[in-house]
Structures are given as structure tokens and as C-alpha cells.
Design a protein around this motif. Structure first.
Motif, short mmCIF file in Angstrom:
data_model
loop_
_atom_site.label_atom_id
_atom_site.label_comp_id
_atom_site.label_asym_id
_atom_site.label_seq_id
_atom_site.Cartn_x
_atom_site.Cartn_y
_atom_site.Cartn_z
N ILE A 16 70.42 -36.81 26.79
CA ILE A 16 69.88 -37.85 27.28
C ILE A 16 70.11 -38.40 28.81
O ILE A 16 71.41 -38.53 28.62
CB ILE A 16 69.24 -38.71 25.90
CG1 ILE A 16 69.54 -38.78 24.92
CG2 ILE A 16 67.95 -40.12 26.60
CD1 ILE A 16 70.37 -38.58 23.99
N ASP A 17 68.69 -38.05 29.33
CA ASP A 17 69.27 -38.76 30.37
C ASP A 17 69.22 -40.10 30.98
O ASP A 17 67.82 -40.52 30.67
CB ASP A 17 68.36 -38.04 31.74
CG ASP A 17 69.09 -36.67 31.54
OD1 ASP A 17 69.30 -36.34 32.40
OD2 ASP A 17 68.04 -35.88 30.84
N VAL A 18 70.17 -40.88 31.51
CA VAL A 18 69.32 -42.44 30.72
C VAL A 18 70.21 -42.86 32.69
O VAL A 18 70.91 -42.30 33.03
CB VAL A 18 70.03 -43.40 30.37
CG1 VAL A 18 69.84 -42.92 28.80
CG2 VAL A 18 72.06 -42.80 30.46
N SER A 65 64.93 -38.50 19.53
CA SER A 65 63.49 -38.74 20.06
C SER A 65 63.56 -40.27 20.85
O SER A 65 62.98 -40.10 22.03
CB SER A 65 62.46 -38.82 18.69
OG SER A 65 62.99 -40.09 17.57
N SER A 66 64.38 -41.35 20.21
CA SER A 66 64.34 -42.47 21.31
C SER A 66 65.76 -42.91 21.79
O SER A 66 67.09 -42.27 20.61
CB SER A 66 63.69 -43.18 20.59
OG SER A 66 63.87 -44.65 21.38
N PRO A 67 66.12 -43.20 22.64
CA PRO A 67 65.05 -42.33 24.11
C PRO A 67 64.98 -41.51 24.23
O PRO A 67 65.79 -40.46 23.47
CB PRO A 67 65.84 -42.80 25.08
CG PRO A 67 67.39 -44.13 24.66
CD PRO A 67 67.36 -43.74 23.46
N PRO A 68 63.94 -40.89 25.01
CA PRO A 68 63.79 -39.61 24.48
C PRO A 68 64.71 -38.49 25.06
O PRO A 68 65.36 -38.39 26.95
CB PRO A 68 62.09 -39.09 25.71
CG PRO A 68 62.12 -40.49 26.54
CD PRO A 68 63.15 -41.73 25.65
N VAL A 117 64.63 -40.29 34.08
CA VAL A 117 65.64 -41.14 33.32
C VAL A 117 65.10 -42.75 32.33
O VAL A 117 64.29 -42.92 33.49
CB VAL A 117 66.15 -40.74 34.49
CG1 VAL A 117 67.06 -41.93 34.75
CG2 VAL A 117 66.79 -39.94 35.58
N THR A 118 65.56 -42.72 31.61
CA THR A 118 65.60 -43.92 30.76
C THR A 118 66.24 -44.87 31.10
O THR A 118 67.58 -45.33 31.27
CB THR A 118 65.31 -43.89 29.26
OG1 THR A 118 64.51 -42.50 29.37
CG2 THR A 118 64.46 -45.53 28.73
N PRO A 119 65.67 -45.96 31.19
CA PRO A 119 66.93 -47.09 32.25
C PRO A 119 67.16 -48.30 30.73
O PRO A 119 66.80 -48.46 30.03
CB PRO A 119 66.13 -48.01 33.04
CG PRO A 119 64.19 -47.87 33.04
CD PRO A 119 64.47 -46.85 31.78
N ILE A 120 68.64 -48.78 30.77
CA ILE A 120 69.03 -49.01 29.33
C ILE A 120 69.94 -49.80 30.10
O ILE A 120 70.65 -50.01 30.89
CB ILE A 120 69.76 -47.62 28.57
CG1 ILE A 120 70.52 -47.18 29.06
CG2 ILE A 120 68.35 -46.95 28.03
CD1 ILE A 120 71.93 -46.49 28.07
#
Length: 171
Positions: free
Chosen positions: A166-168, A35-38, A89-92
């Protein structure tokens, strides 16, 4: 048997099949997703991306252990394998916490995380049933840039696993 009782039984026997086929069917109350990151299925469930039936069952991406697809080999969830969709896309950073949400908590062999097809982390589940949510912090080391992370929940007492992509962007 009296007449009224026979009539009641006949009516009940005639109505029962109609009730069974006319009642709404609820989706399977199974299993789990990131669920997180989506994850991609979390984005589908939130309506961020149009992706078919996975919208209603983000927790149901189940398939045989050892697969590398976002859909878990399930053709009805093939949208999850489509890299051309506008996935958020989530920046990590190089160390990121991933949270799994479970709707059915199965005894767990392990959780695995892959980047570029290489395993970057494995967390032992010790055959235990997880709580409703579990978080893992994964260190990506020198892996940088835009990545599709494959997260896998391997079930201890079946031949199946649950899959999430998960796209990061690892900065």
C-alpha cells in the motif's frame, strides 16, 4: 445392452471431453488482499493502473512466508514490484486502519505490517478463520512521509502467506 443405449453412451463419451475444454475457467476463489486504503492489487483490479493478470485476481498474491516483495515472489504478478508505476498514494495519519477482503478464509497465524522494511505491527490471528473482512489499526509512531507499506497475512496451516503493498504518505 441395447443399440440406443450404446449409441447414447458413445455420444456422451465423445462430447464430454469437448465440453471440459470449451467451458470457461473461473479464477481460483482464493484468498485475500488489502482493499482499503487501496493496495497495489486493489488499484489494478479497479483499473487505476495497468498491471496485467493481477487485475483479475487481486486476492491471489500468495507466496512462501518471509518474503518482502509486493508480488509474493510470483512472477506473473511482478508488476506489483514496479515502484516506477504511477501508484496512487493515499495520505494517512500516523494511525491508520487497513481493511483486508477475503475470498477464501484460511486459519490465520498473524497479520504483519512493515514500513521501511521494519515491522511496525503484528496482530495475532489465534489460528482462527477470519470473517469476510478484517480491519486493523496500525500506529506508525515516528515514521513519516511517503512509504510503501507491506502487509502480510500469514496462514496458520500452510507455509504460505498473502502479500499486499500500500503506497501511503504519512503526515
Amino acid at each position: 445392452m441395447n443399440k440406443k443405449r450404446r449409441l447414447a453412451l458413445a455420444i456422451g463419451a465423445g462430447i464430454a471431453p469437448l465440453l471440459v475444454v470449451s467451458l470457461p475457467v473461473s479464477p481460483a476463489s482464493a484468498h485475500g488482499y488489502v482493499s482499503s486504503p487501496p493496495s497495489r492489487q486493489a488499484q489494478c483490479a479497479a483499473g487505476t493502473i495497468d498491471c496485467g493478470p493481477i487485475k483479475w485476481e487481486p486476492q491471489s498474491v500468495e507466496g512462501p512466508k518471509g518474503l518482502t516483495s509486493c508480488s509474493g515472489g510470483n512472477s506473473q504478478f511482478a508488476d506489483l514490484d514496479d515502484d516506477s508505476k504511477a501508484w496512487k498514494v493515499t495520505p494517512i495519519s500516523s494511525s491508520q486502519t487497513f481493511t483486508w477482503r477475503f475470498t477464501a478464509r484460511h486459519a490465520t497465524s498473524n497479520w504483519q505490517y512493515f514500513a521501511n522494511g521494519q515491522k511496525v505491527a503484528e496482530i495475532n490471528g489465534n489460528g482462527a478463520q477470519p470473517p469476510a473482512e478484517v480491519s486493523h489499526t496500525v500506529n506508525f509512531g515516528n515514521v513519516k512521509g511517503k512509504q510503501k507499506i507491506l502487509a502480510v497475512w500469514n496462514i496458520a496451516d500452510t507455509a504460505n502467506a498473502f502479500y499486499a503493498c500500500i503506497d501511503v504518505n504519512i503526515g
